[in-house]
Motif scaffolding. Structure first.
Motif, short mmCIF file in Angstrom:
data_model
loop_
_atom_site.label_atom_id
_atom_site.label_comp_id
_atom_site.label_asym_id
_atom_site.label_seq_id
_atom_site.Cartn_x
_atom_site.Cartn_y
_atom_site.Cartn_z
N SER A 17 37.43 46.70 42.07
CA SER A 17 36.93 45.32 42.12
C SER A 17 38.06 44.35 42.43
O SER A 17 39.22 44.60 42.09
N THR A 19 38.46 39.76 42.86
CA THR A 19 37.85 38.45 42.92
C THR A 19 38.68 37.57 43.83
O THR A 19 39.88 37.35 43.58
N TYR A 79 34.38 31.32 44.13
CA TYR A 79 34.87 32.68 43.96
C TYR A 79 33.94 33.69 44.63
O TYR A 79 32.72 33.45 44.77
N GLN A 81 33.26 37.53 43.79
CA GLN A 81 33.49 38.72 42.98
C GLN A 81 33.02 39.93 43.77
O GLN A 81 31.85 39.98 44.16
N ASN A 83 32.64 44.02 43.81
CA ASN A 83 32.64 45.25 43.03
C ASN A 83 32.30 46.44 43.94
O ASN A 83 31.81 46.25 45.05
#
Length: 121
Positions: A17, A19, A79, A81, A83
């Motif tokens: 992951s 960000t 942002y 994010q 994953n």
């Protein structure tokens, strides 16, 4: 001077992951739609995700369920994010500000310089 700065790109293993951050200076980010785009060498810049000024989000099919876009208005930052990253997510990621959150690059007027994401073992 209106400016967007991306950060957070890095080398990460598949399945990992990251960000990414997009911070604005010289203007208030929450008045604009913000889009994240990516562009691999020799390929067209493609839309990844966007968020409108009122929080409506869009995602490319290739990242749905893996990426999440959100705002922190107090920090004047958007942002992304990311994953379950895959090697095919490797490329330069850009954020951009525009009038609506349609994921078409010509809809965006202000662009950052990009941040590199590399997904590799």
């Amino acid at each position: 001077q209106l400016r967007l700065v991306e950060s957070g790109g890095a080398l990460v293993q598949p399945g990992g992951s990251l960000t990414l951050s997009c911070t604005a200076s010289g203007f208030t980010l929450n008045r604009y739609a913000i889009g994240w785009f990516r562009q691999a060498p020799g390929k067209e810049r493609e839309g990844v995700s966007s968020i409108s000024s009122n929080g409506f989000t869009r995602y490319a099919d290739s990242v749905k369920g893996r990426f999440t876009i959100y705002r922190d208005n107090a920090k004047n930052t958007v942002y992304l994010q990311m994953n379950a990253l895959k090697p095919e997510d490797t490329t330069l990621y850009y954020c951009a500000a525009g009038s609506s959150n349609i994921l078409v690059k010509t809809n965006y007027n202000y662009w950052g310089q990009g941040t590199q994401v590399t997904v590799s073992s």
